[in-house]
Design a protein around this motif. Structure first.
Motif, mmCIF file in Angstrom:
data_model
loop_
_atom_site.group_PDB
_atom_site.id
_atom_site.type_symbol
_atom_site.label_atom_id
_atom_site.label_comp_id
_atom_site.label_asym_id
_atom_site.label_seq_id
_atom_site.Cartn_x
_atom_site.Cartn_y
_atom_site.Cartn_z
ATOM 1 N N ASP A 1 15.990 44.878 43.062
ATOM 2 C CA ASP A 1 14.612 44.955 43.734
ATOM 3 C C ASP A 1 14.993 44.904 45.351
ATOM 4 O O ASP A 1 15.813 44.147 45.759
ATOM 5 N N ILE A 2 14.330 45.672 46.142
ATOM 6 C CA ILE A 2 14.364 45.983 47.559
ATOM 7 C C ILE A 2 13.039 46.159 48.239
ATOM 8 O O ILE A 2 11.960 46.658 47.414
ATOM 9 N N HIS A 3 13.054 46.117 49.370
ATOM 10 C CA HIS A 3 11.962 46.247 50.376
ATOM 11 C C HIS A 3 12.117 47.510 51.302
ATOM 12 O O HIS A 3 13.375 47.367 51.842
ATOM 13 N N VAL A 4 11.497 48.460 51.373
ATOM 14 C CA VAL A 4 11.571 49.437 52.347
ATOM 15 C C VAL A 4 10.512 49.644 53.384
ATOM 16 O O VAL A 4 9.521 49.408 53.016
ATOM 17 N N ARG B 1 16.812 53.022 34.772
ATOM 18 C CA ARG B 1 16.562 51.679 35.131
ATOM 19 C C ARG B 1 18.067 51.073 35.927
ATOM 20 O O ARG B 1 17.965 49.868 36.378
ATOM 21 N N SER B 2 18.855 51.717 36.008
ATOM 22 C CA SER B 2 20.558 51.668 36.379
ATOM 23 C C SER B 2 20.582 51.906 38.056
ATOM 24 O O SER B 2 21.533 52.007 38.398
ATOM 25 N N ILE B 3 19.627 52.386 38.701
ATOM 26 C CA ILE B 3 19.520 52.916 40.097
ATOM 27 C C ILE B 3 20.032 51.686 40.954
ATOM 28 O O ILE B 3 19.586 50.552 40.955
ATOM 29 N N SER B 4 21.005 52.132 41.736
ATOM 30 C CA SER B 4 21.558 51.050 42.585
ATOM 31 C C SER B 4 20.769 50.547 43.709
ATOM 32 O O SER B 4 19.813 51.282 43.909
ATOM 33 N N ARG B 5 21.120 49.560 44.281
ATOM 34 C CA ARG B 5 20.373 49.190 45.496
ATOM 35 C C ARG B 5 20.270 50.045 46.658
ATOM 36 O O ARG B 5 19.068 50.580 47.238
ATOM 37 N N GLN B 6 21.254 50.813 46.749
ATOM 38 C CA GLN B 6 21.244 51.912 47.781
ATOM 39 C C GLN B 6 20.679 53.127 47.442
ATOM 40 O O GLN B 6 19.909 53.770 48.152
ATOM 41 N N GLY B 7 20.593 53.347 45.884
ATOM 42 C CA GLY B 7 19.801 54.739 45.652
ATOM 43 C C GLY B 7 18.251 54.213 45.960
ATOM 44 O O GLY B 7 17.586 55.090 46.204
ATOM 45 N N LEU B 8 17.916 52.669 45.465
ATOM 46 C CA LEU B 8 16.596 52.712 45.547
ATOM 47 C C LEU B 8 16.058 52.592 47.002
ATOM 48 O O LEU B 8 14.827 53.172 47.352
ATOM 49 N N ALA B 9 16.976 52.224 48.100
ATOM 50 C CA ALA B 9 16.653 52.244 49.448
ATOM 51 C C ALA B 9 16.573 53.745 49.831
ATOM 52 O O ALA B 9 15.401 54.052 50.382
ATOM 53 N N SER B 10 17.411 54.424 49.410
ATOM 54 C CA SER B 10 17.199 56.167 49.875
ATOM 55 C C SER B 10 15.851 56.649 49.492
ATOM 56 O O SER B 10 15.235 57.320 49.998
ATOM 57 N N LEU B 11 15.606 56.213 48.016
ATOM 58 C CA LEU B 11 14.540 56.841 47.379
ATOM 59 C C LEU B 11 13.179 56.426 48.041
ATOM 60 O O LEU B 11 12.151 57.019 48.354
ATOM 61 N N GLY B 12 13.159 55.091 48.338
ATOM 62 C CA GLY B 12 12.125 54.452 48.987
ATOM 63 C C GLY B 12 11.767 55.080 50.388
ATOM 64 O O GLY B 12 10.652 55.452 50.884
ATOM 65 N N ALA B 13 12.912 55.260 51.269
ATOM 66 C CA ALA B 13 12.728 55.853 52.549
ATOM 67 C C ALA B 13 12.360 57.479 52.403
ATOM 68 O O ALA B 13 11.612 57.634 53.354
#
Length: 315
Positions: A224-227, A267-279
């Motif tokens: 989980d991350i915050h963008v 379900r296995s998207i990396s934290r870096q992938g989540l950050a790019s997706l969110g941005a």
């Protein structure tokens, strides 16, 4: 790669100070339009009348590249949403709406969409909600399903009914996007983390909780991350969540994590992938809030506003 959106189309009747405008609206319509503007092949399963408003909406969608599913036009009046904007550009709504959609043809020899998006009033108001569930049954095992509750409690409530309906939908749903305001309506006082957990516990593989000027949280069962939000001057917030949703779907397609066979990748998207997706999704919302009305950004506009359009980073 084909996409499908199921839900309401309506005429937005918008009042702000002494200005009055009308234009096509409805969260599902906006998501379909957003996907078309991002150059995706998209079909909208909806209901509009064959009156002047419905004809204008049909022409608007066709011109934008959205395909209307057969049977989406009938003889009843087109639905209307009356929006009142406050001095900060935030909208409050009242509705004159009929939720009813064409039935799926499950035995038809047609290509199933890579993703089907549902939500808003169309997922919760009868008789359309029952038809929508038949679509989910028909597409189960073929398509990734995304869901945005886009809560309108006056039409969806009471809370106990809404939560029960969410529980019925969740076995079919892979991706959820909800605002923190939506989640307070569903759960009462809550945090972004608690809100994400509500859906993850019910089987979601990716949950995005939007928080307006505070950005968005993305969570999977593994990360989980915050963008942060894009810092822009806000004209109004109309359509911002739908622009974000369309970009989120587009971003997931670029990451090749859509379709039933790609469930584990989702379900296995990396934290870096989540950050790019969110941005990427936040950039789309930023474009929308910086302009009046429900402006869904094009591929070109997003390319100018963020380097995340580049295929070099996986998008």
């Amino acid at each position: 790669m084909s996409f499908m959106v199921i839900g309401e189309s309506l005429l937005d009747d918008v009042q702000r100070d002494h200005t009055h405008t009308t234009h096509p609206g409805g969260s599902p319509l906006n998501v379909a339009l957003g996907l078309a503007r991002l150059e995706r092949s998209v079909t909208l399963v909806t209901r509009i009348g064959n009156d002047d408003a419905g004809t204008d909406i049909a022409h608007f969608l066709t011109a934008a590249g959205v395909k209307l599913y057969p049977g989406s036009v009938d003889n009843r009046p087109t639905s209307v949403a009356y929006a009142q904007l406050d001095e900060f550009g935030n909208a409050s709504y009242t509705f004159d709406l009929l939720s009813d959609y064409p039935m799926p043809r499950c035995d038809a020899d047609v290509t199933k969409p890579r993703l089907v998006h549902i939500g808003s009033i169309g997922a919760h108001q009868e008789p359309g909600a029952t038809t929508l569930r038949k679509w989910l049954e028909c597409l189960d095992g073929h398509s990734t399903v995304s869901y945005d509750p886009n809560v309108r409690m006056a039409l969806m409530g009471p809370r106990e009914k809404l939560v029960a309906e969410v529980d019925e939908l969740m076995p079919y749903i892979d991706v959820v996007k909800a605002s923190i305001e939506d989640m307070k309506e569903i759960l009462g006082p809550t945090t972004p983390e608690q809100s994400a957990e509500f859906f993850l516990e019910r089987g979601a593989q990716l949950v995005v909780i939007t928080r307006g000027a505070e950005g968005l949280n993305l969570a999977t069962p593994e990360a989980d991350i915050h963008v942060p939000a894009v810092n822009v001057g806000v004209v109004d917030t109309v359509g911002a969540g739908d622009a974000l949703m369309a970009a989120l779907i587009d971003g997931l397609a670029r990451m090749s994590v859509l379709g039933d066979e790609d469930g584990e990748a989702l379900r296995s998207i990396s934290r870096q992938g989540l950050a790019s997706l969110g941005a990427y999704a936040a950039a789309a919302a930023g474009i929308t809030v910086g302009q009046p009305g429900s402006h869904l950004p094009s591929r070109e506009e997003l390319a100018k506003s963020t380097e995340l359009y580049s295929p070099d980073n996986g998008f």
